[in-house]
Design an enzyme around this catalytic site. Sequence first.
Site, PDB file in Angstrom:
ATOM      1  N   GLY A 177      -7.137  28.867 -17.058  1.00 37.69           N
ATOM      2  CA  GLY A 177      -8.242  29.049 -16.116  1.00 37.69           C
ATOM      3  C   GLY A 177      -8.189  27.251 -15.750  1.00 37.69           C
ATOM      4  O   GLY A 177      -8.142  27.201 -14.517  1.00 37.69           O
ATOM      5  N   GLU A 191      -8.430  20.980 -24.723  1.00 37.78           N
ATOM      6  CA  GLU A 191      -8.257  22.892 -25.034  1.00 37.78           C
ATOM      7  C   GLU A 191      -7.058  22.943 -24.677  1.00 37.78           C
ATOM      8  O   GLU A 191      -6.600  24.421 -25.370  1.00 37.78           O
ATOM      9  CB  GLU A 191      -9.199  23.155 -23.814  1.00 37.78           C
ATOM     10  CG  GLU A 191      -9.758  25.080 -24.341  1.00 37.78           C
ATOM     11  CD  GLU A 191     -10.493  25.560 -23.022  1.00 37.78           C
ATOM     12  OE1 GLU A 191      -9.857  25.421 -21.994  1.00 37.78           O
ATOM     13  OE2 GLU A 191     -11.846  25.721 -22.702  1.00 37.78           O
ATOM     14  N   HIS A 220     -16.691  -3.214 -18.386  1.00 34.03           N
ATOM     15  CA  HIS A 220     -18.280  -4.311 -19.229  1.00 34.03           C
ATOM     16  C   HIS A 220     -19.300  -3.242 -20.036  1.00 34.03           C
ATOM     17  O   HIS A 220     -19.765  -3.442 -19.700  1.00 34.03           O
ATOM     18  CB  HIS A 220     -18.947  -4.290 -17.415  1.00 34.03           C
ATOM     19  CG  HIS A 220     -18.361  -5.499 -17.046  1.00 34.03           C
ATOM     20  ND1 HIS A 220     -18.854  -6.085 -16.286  1.00 34.03           N
ATOM     21  CD2 HIS A 220     -17.469  -4.830 -15.894  1.00 34.03           C
ATOM     22  CE1 HIS A 220     -17.907  -7.448 -16.211  1.00 34.03           C
ATOM     23  NE2 HIS A 220     -17.294  -6.012 -15.481  1.00 34.03           N
ATOM     24  N   LYS A 226     -19.526  30.737 -29.353  1.00 29.63           N
ATOM     25  CA  LYS A 226     -19.878  31.835 -28.221  1.00 29.63           C
ATOM     26  C   LYS A 226     -20.444  33.182 -29.005  1.00 29.63           C
ATOM     27  O   LYS A 226     -21.582  33.087 -28.374  1.00 29.63           O
ATOM     28  CB  LYS A 226     -18.810  32.507 -27.384  1.00 29.63           C
ATOM     29  CG  LYS A 226     -18.521  31.651 -25.880  1.00 29.63           C
ATOM     30  CD  LYS A 226     -17.883  32.052 -25.019  1.00 29.63           C
ATOM     31  CE  LYS A 226     -16.590  31.025 -24.832  1.00 29.63           C
ATOM     32  NZ  LYS A 226     -15.705  32.150 -23.573  1.00 29.63           N
TER      33      LYS A 226
HETATM   34  O1  F6P Z   1     -14.645  28.856 -22.892  1.00 23.23           O
HETATM   35  C1  F6P Z   1     -13.545  28.507 -22.474  1.00 23.23           C
HETATM   36  C2  F6P Z   1     -13.415  28.945 -21.472  1.00 23.23           C
HETATM   37  O2  F6P Z   1     -13.243  29.898 -21.105  1.00 23.23           O
HETATM   38  C3  F6P Z   1     -12.380  27.762 -20.185  1.00 23.23           C
HETATM   39  O3  F6P Z   1     -10.807  28.086 -20.807  1.00 23.23           O
HETATM   40  C4  F6P Z   1     -12.507  28.237 -18.763  1.00 23.23           C
HETATM   41  O4  F6P Z   1     -11.845  27.609 -18.174  1.00 23.23           O
HETATM   42  C5  F6P Z   1     -13.965  28.572 -18.751  1.00 23.23           C
HETATM   43  O5  F6P Z   1     -14.630  29.257 -20.139  1.00 23.23           O
HETATM   44  C6  F6P Z   1     -14.264  29.121 -18.039  1.00 23.23           C
HETATM   45  O6  F6P Z   1     -14.376  30.517 -18.092  1.00 23.23           O
HETATM   46  P1  F6P Z   1     -14.439  31.731 -16.657  1.00 23.23           P
HETATM   47  O7  F6P Z   1     -13.352  31.258 -15.442  1.00 23.23           O
HETATM   48  O8  F6P Z   1     -13.585  33.298 -17.350  1.00 23.23           O
HETATM   49  O9  F6P Z   1     -15.411  31.809 -16.612  1.00 23.23           O
END
Ligand code: F6P
Length: 541
Positions: A262, A348, A379, A507
């Site tokens: 990602g 990450e 500043h 999550k």
């Molecule tokens: O929760 C972390 C993550 O998995 C990232 O690594 C990723 O870029 C993001 O969530 C979004 O994930 P997706 O593109 O599957 O929605």
Amino acid sequence: MSLISKSIIWQRLAEHQADISKKSLVDLFQADPSRAQKLRIEAAGVTLDYSKNLINQQTLDLLYELVIEKNLGEQIKQLMKGGVVNCTENRQALHTSLRCDSGRENCQQKRVNTTFRRMGEFVNRVHTGDYRGSNNKFITDVVNIGIGGSHLGPMMVNEALLPYKRSSLRCHFVSNVDSSEIHHVLEDLDPESTLFIVASKTFTTTETLTNANTARQWFVDNSLADADVARHFIAVTANVENAKNFSIEESNIFPMWDWVGGRYSLWSAIGLPIALCMGMDIFDELRAGAEEMDLHFLDTPFEQNMPVIMASLSLWYINFWDAHSTAVLPYDHHLTYFTKYLQQLDMESNGKQVTNFGERVPYHTSPIIWGDVGTNGQHSFHQLLHQGTRFIPTDFIISMQAAYPMRNHHALLFANCLAQSRALMTGKTEAEAVEELIKQGLDKEDAESLAPHKAMPGSRPSNTLLLKELSPKRLGALIALYEHKTFVQSVLWDINAFDQWGVELGKELSSEIYSALCGHDFPEKTDPSTRNLIEDYRSAI
Ligand code: F6P
């Protein structure tokens, strides 16, 4: 596989640190008149001046020994030829394949060319008005709905390359599940001329799906036929089934692949907002700049290899100088989101506590990345960089040319950037402060009592990255530089830069808590604090 911290080189680096830490940065410059020339390299249009670091030739020799001990050359080849470098997910990390137009050996770009062709065709159709919205309206606004890697890269690039914008399309980004964000984006839009890109590699991310559903509801509520949803929503995803279930037509789904992480994905169809709003040619130039840096990374001896040097310096400070954070300070207003982007890239990727073999690491890994554009930070938080108790290595980034030259702005910006790295390096002794105060008219006693407050330790290290201009090519190279720096660090620390299991627990817990907020049972073993807070929410709504 034995831990790198148990190696003789690690031990020698620790001994060397004890020795070199007795010298100041100014001493190091005095010891070698050619230092500024020696510790400076250029690659892909980016110049790195790393002379203001607490290093000498011996430091560099030891760091290169460490790099060789970790077999970095082979690891780089593995990365680029599609070895399974993401061992916990059994995946490749082939983002470099998304920008290898030169067709170098092992490059897999043929696998993605069809997608780039489709992106180009789609961009062209939108720009020429061949692809229109409801009631035959031209598309005027694009809203990218995504989060993390499906958001930060395109948003950062679109801001950085604003002066190169070719199209009149307005681009908006929605990432947060906080409804305030989407509210403010939607309030000024006309649904009939708005195109939504739902960008999610997995197409399961709660924030993105919630925002996408809200956008669809808004679209339908604003008196448009449900059938037009298909025309106004497109997707970028590796999960075609879920996108289709969201009623996105297959012809409007741009693929991603599980071999692109990602946070490394802006080079894929995740870059569609860049191609749409900046222009496909700009997107191609961005990729070309990144490839220049890839080739440098692949082919250059470690002593001259920019990502290797930056990664080695990062490790040097984190593991031998106890630096916990790195400030990244772009002196470029268009790089407003660059530090934010790097936070995901480095933290990450390398915010890990076990090695690839599952052992607990006995050393620190990813730096905490933070910062903001200059001169604004001067500043605000620069005070801490200069006189705070912490030791914080800094990256300065600046272009030689202004995007919009006006009067003396750029010379002032440039002067401030150089002044900051120089002030961090030289500092000011108490004796110098006393002398200065006496010259200003204070008597000796008052000057001596004020001097400790005005003194600055100095010897605080920094890199300066100099670009000719912030063009698409140079930006591509800069991003690839940090990607590779991140990878090299992970190799040296023996950790996997391409997974992110740490985000999962949050999550899971949030979905249980959400269920309790909606009136269902409390999650098992809810702690008393969380229980109270859930009850507060329940009684307030
Ligand atoms: O929760 C972390 C993550 O998995 C990232 O690594 C990723 O870029 C993001 O969530 C979004 O994930 P997706 O593109 O599957 O929605």
